[in-house]
Design an enzyme around this catalytic site. Structure first.
Site, mmCIF file in Angstrom:
data_model
loop_
_atom_site.group_PDB
_atom_site.id
_atom_site.type_symbol
_atom_site.label_atom_id
_atom_site.label_comp_id
_atom_site.label_asym_id
_atom_site.label_seq_id
_atom_site.Cartn_x
_atom_site.Cartn_y
_atom_site.Cartn_z
ATOM 1 N N HIS A 5 0.846 -1.190 0.000
ATOM 2 C CA HIS A 5 0.000 0.000 0.000
ATOM 3 C C HIS A 5 0.878 1.235 0.000
ATOM 4 O O HIS A 5 1.932 1.241 0.624
ATOM 5 C CB HIS A 5 -0.913 0.016 1.236
ATOM 6 C CG HIS A 5 -2.056 0.960 1.073
ATOM 7 N ND1 HIS A 5 -1.968 2.292 1.403
ATOM 8 C CD2 HIS A 5 -3.299 0.765 0.575
ATOM 9 C CE1 HIS A 5 -3.120 2.872 1.121
ATOM 10 N NE2 HIS A 5 -3.939 1.984 0.621
ATOM 11 N N GLU A 51 -7.846 -5.290 -0.204
ATOM 12 C CA GLU A 51 -8.391 -6.104 -1.287
ATOM 13 C C GLU A 51 -8.160 -7.598 -1.088
ATOM 14 O O GLU A 51 -8.813 -8.404 -1.731
ATOM 15 C CB GLU A 51 -7.773 -5.651 -2.610
ATOM 16 C CG GLU A 51 -7.883 -4.160 -2.809
ATOM 17 C CD GLU A 51 -8.661 -3.768 -4.023
ATOM 18 O OE1 GLU A 51 -8.499 -4.417 -5.044
ATOM 19 O OE2 GLU A 51 -9.448 -2.811 -3.929
HETATM 20 N N1 ACO Z 1 4.010 -7.524 -4.666
HETATM 21 C C1 ACO Z 1 5.346 -7.535 -4.844
HETATM 22 N N2 ACO Z 1 6.112 -6.435 -4.720
HETATM 23 C C2 ACO Z 1 5.483 -5.285 -4.408
HETATM 24 C C3 ACO Z 1 4.099 -5.204 -4.189
HETATM 25 C C4 ACO Z 1 3.361 -6.390 -4.333
HETATM 26 N N3 ACO Z 1 2.047 -6.401 -4.153
HETATM 27 N N4 ACO Z 1 3.755 -3.943 -3.882
HETATM 28 C C5 ACO Z 1 4.889 -3.229 -3.900
HETATM 29 N N5 ACO Z 1 5.931 -4.050 -4.212
HETATM 30 C C6 ACO Z 1 7.336 -3.679 -4.314
HETATM 31 C C7 ACO Z 1 7.618 -3.042 -5.659
HETATM 32 O O1 ACO Z 1 7.992 -4.019 -6.621
HETATM 33 C C8 ACO Z 1 8.757 -2.123 -5.313
HETATM 34 O O2 ACO Z 1 9.938 -2.894 -5.251
HETATM 35 P P1 ACO Z 1 11.335 -2.300 -5.754
HETATM 36 O O3 ACO Z 1 11.675 -1.245 -4.723
HETATM 37 O O4 ACO Z 1 12.242 -3.483 -5.750
HETATM 38 O O5 ACO Z 1 11.092 -1.720 -7.108
HETATM 39 C C9 ACO Z 1 8.432 -1.657 -3.887
HETATM 40 O O6 ACO Z 1 7.616 -2.694 -3.326
HETATM 41 C C10 ACO Z 1 7.650 -0.352 -3.819
HETATM 42 O O7 ACO Z 1 6.591 -0.407 -4.773
HETATM 43 P P2 ACO Z 1 5.876 0.873 -5.340
HETATM 44 O O8 ACO Z 1 5.192 0.522 -6.612
HETATM 45 O O9 ACO Z 1 6.822 2.019 -5.332
HETATM 46 O O10 ACO Z 1 4.816 1.144 -4.223
HETATM 47 P P3 ACO Z 1 3.601 2.137 -4.339
HETATM 48 O O11 ACO Z 1 3.397 2.682 -2.992
HETATM 49 O O12 ACO Z 1 3.821 3.101 -5.444
HETATM 50 O O13 ACO Z 1 2.413 1.174 -4.792
HETATM 51 C C11 ACO Z 1 0.568 -0.337 -4.708
HETATM 52 C C12 ACO Z 1 1.372 0.754 -3.959
HETATM 53 C C13 ACO Z 1 0.232 0.161 -6.114
HETATM 54 C C14 ACO Z 1 -0.709 -0.655 -3.976
HETATM 55 C C15 ACO Z 1 1.456 -1.596 -4.808
HETATM 56 O O14 ACO Z 1 1.771 -2.065 -3.510
HETATM 57 C C16 ACO Z 1 0.813 -2.716 -5.631
HETATM 58 O O15 ACO Z 1 0.958 -2.714 -6.851
HETATM 59 N N6 ACO Z 1 0.099 -3.680 -4.976
HETATM 60 C C17 ACO Z 1 -0.570 -4.742 -5.709
HETATM 61 C C18 ACO Z 1 -1.895 -4.251 -6.281
HETATM 62 C C19 ACO Z 1 -2.949 -4.063 -5.204
HETATM 63 O O16 ACO Z 1 -3.066 -4.836 -4.260
HETATM 64 N N7 ACO Z 1 -3.747 -3.018 -5.393
HETATM 65 C C20 ACO Z 1 -4.812 -2.651 -4.460
HETATM 66 C C21 ACO Z 1 -4.341 -1.531 -3.578
HETATM 67 S S1 ACO Z 1 -5.494 -1.142 -2.316
HETATM 68 C C22 ACO Z 1 -6.588 -0.034 -3.025
HETATM 69 O O17 ACO Z 1 -6.252 0.674 -3.928
HETATM 70 C C23 ACO Z 1 -7.928 0.023 -2.532
#
Ligand code: ACO
Length: 517
Positions: free
Chosen positions: A401, A454
């Site tokens: 998140h 989620e």
């Molecule tokens: N699985 C694996 N790795 C992840 C995940 C995940 N679910 N989420 C973040 N990471 C990793 C990224 O790969 C990144 O790694 P890196 O530093 O090696 O590149 C690091 O964690 C940071 O990720 P960001 O994309 O910068 O995090 P951000 O805060 O921008 O994104 C988000 C948040 C979009 C929710 C992300 O965690 C994600 O894509 N989750 C999966 C999709 C999801 O569950 N969406 C629902 C969100 S809840 C809602 O909107 C109601």
């Protein structure tokens, strides 16, 4: 061009012209002819390439009006001695300031004691106009606007480090445990929880508003059948758009706060009906009329499934809906506020918000999380599955998140609901969650990735009889209340939201090829 070069501010070397030079004993006649031939507006007088002086068009005019003989007068007599110079690496902004201060129009460019070019105020102003200017007070925002505060709000907040979020002044989890969705809706729209009389009158107000407008009813089948595959949020987007037209929503700029709130109440009351009607039409079934005896949440389940829901299921869905009503400046809420800031009608803002919610990185994850549980199949396969997925660059849906760097309180609430409702899926999800958190901690150290809202949302909704394609629309059925509260707040104290971007493409103006090839 690499990032560093793109971000570099322009320097003199980017705009200077090759120097036209003269020797100190060259005559004024020779100098004038050379300037004319080269189209130069100044000449640098040099000795062994070092600058001794500068002669500009202004000096030539002064010389001519003196009546002296051009062929017999040496340039050194009319040049400005020891001219100010700049380096090829000098920044444009600094050079403009220097020229403006001294009233120069031209300045020799000197590198290592040798004249390598000339730069004029006109050259500098030209590039200063086309290069991105850095205005005083302009702030650089991080990518994705992470951590940037863009508004004041009284609607609620998310405290990511503490794993806490609230609606107005109340803990959102406590509201989900103790109150109805209608109470929370009232809280968001009117600022405080309703007293018994307000609760009654709000129920009387909203229940009749659940009915589809006559003008919308005949349009829904065409929306449902417009594509080969039915994507409920896409259909909802279109349905909200025609509903706003049918209800005569007007630009928020042109109506009072009270009128805008009436539009918001109407659309929030209607959204579950639209979702249920679209879903049933796609199944080849007739949409059901809303049941005024049922609560907002129970009526939603009724309109989708066609059965009066079990009270435990109705309450679980109500708690899910309450827990997702609002959540800070999430992407869809921000989208709604941006559109509202233009003075557009409430329908436009909600349509935009639905579009934002449809993305898998925002609201499109619960059915994907359930697909993942299906794909994992057995608890002992979880670890290998997650490792493979992350090694392949994939994201684990329902984890991570932007704001929470600890357990998402909504996921804790929903885990509790899933366990209360029981079933194999809930037990499996709890086991898999543990493994995913451990594996992500090892593979993505320091990222603090935990289950988000989620992950258990799909488990709870499935248990209550909602099909996977209805998971994100169900999210929209509650979040529309949060969007509308934000729309009302934005409209009440509006300034158009219009940030800036840094241009990093090839430097303009590149001549447009003519004639076209
Ligand atoms: N699985 C694996 N790795 C992840 C995940 C995940 N679910 N989420 C973040 N990471 C990793 C990224 O790969 C990144 O790694 P890196 O530093 O090696 O590149 C690091 O964690 C940071 O990720 P960001 O994309 O910068 O995090 P951000 O805060 O921008 O994104 C988000 C948040 C979009 C929710 C992300 O965690 C994600 O894509 N989750 C999966 C999709 C999801 O569950 N969406 C629902 C969100 S809840 C809602 O909107 C109601």
């Amino acid at each position: 061009m690499d990032d560093g070069a793109r971000r570099r501010r322009p320097v003199v070397a980017d705009v200077m012209s090759p120097p036209v030079t003269a020797q100190p004993d060259d005559s004024m006649a020779e100098v004038s002819v050379r300037m004319d031939k080269e189209g130069a507006s100044c000449v640098v007088v040099v000795h062994h390439d070092a600058p001794l002086g500068i002669l500009t068009e202004r000096d030539i005019v002064r010389f001519v009006s003196s009546g002296a003989d051009p062929a017999a007068t040496a340039s050194k007599r009319w040049m400005t001695e020891d001219p100010d110079t700049v380096a090829p690496t000098s920044e444009i902004g600094e050079v403009i300031a220097r020229l403006a201060e001294h009233g120069y129009r031209h300045v020799p460019v000197v590198d290592d004691g040798r004249v390598v070019g000339v730069v004029s105020m006109a050259d500098l102003m030209h590039i200063a106009q086309v290069q991105p200017m850095h205005h005083p007070g302009e702030l650089e925002a991080p990518k994705g606007l992470a951590g940037v505060i863009v508004a004041d709000t009284e609607i609620g907040d998310v405290r990511g480090q503490e794993g806490f979020y609230h609606y107005r002044q109340h803990d959102a989890r406590e509201l989900a445990e103790r109150r109805s969705l209608e109470d929370v809706w009232f809280l968001l729209f009117f600022g405080s929880l309703p007293d018994p009389a307000e609760r009654d009158s709000f129920a009387h107000l909203v229940r009749p508003l659940r009915t589809l407008p006559d003008a919308v009813r005949p349009l829904l089948p065409a929306i449902v059948d417009a594509g080969e595959t039915f994507v409920p949020l896409e259909a909802l987007r279109s349905a909200v758009s025609v509903t706003a037209t049918a209800l005569g929503f007007r630009p928020c700029l042109d109506i009072s706060d009270e009128q805008l709130r009436d539009d918001a109440v109407r659309l929030c009351a209607l959204l579950p009906t639209l979702i249920g009607a679209l879903f049933r039409l796609r199944q080849g079934l007739e949409p059901l009329e809303p049941d005024p005896e049922l609560s907002h949440a129970a009526n939603y389940l009724w309109m989708v499934t066609g059965s009066v829901p079990d009270p435990d299921h109705a309450r679980a869905i109500e708690q899910y809906l309450i827990s997702t009503v609002d959540h800070g400046f999430n992407v869809s809420t921000f989208t709604a506020r941006v559109i509202t800031s233009t003075g557009a009608d409430l329908g436009a803002s909600v349509v935009g918000a639905i579009g934002a919610l449809s993305g898998p990185l925002h609201g499109g994850a619960p059915s994907r999380a359930l697909d993942m549980l299906e794909a994992i199949g057995e608890p002992e396969q979880a670890e290998a599955w997650i490792r493979d997925a992350v090694a392949g660059g994939g994201r684990i849906m329902g984890f991570g998140h932007r704001v929470y760097k600890t357990e998402d309180p909504r996921s804790a609430l929903l885990r509790g609901l899933a366990e209360r409702l029981g079933g194999d899926r809930a037990a499996f999800a709890v086991e898999v969650e543990r493994t995913i958190v451990e594996v992500l901690a090892e593979l993505k150290p320091g990222r603090e990735l935990y289950a988000n809202v989620e992950f258990y949302a799909g488990v709870v909704m499935e248990r209550c009889g909602l099909p996977p394609e209805m998971f994100t629309p169900t999210f929209a059925a509650s979040r529309v209340i949060g969007w509308c509260a934000n729309i009302l707040e934005q409209a009440a104290d509006n300034r158009i939201i219009r940030p800036s971007a840094r241009y990093v493409g090839p430097p303009p103006p590149e001549p447009v090829p003519w004639p076209p090839e």
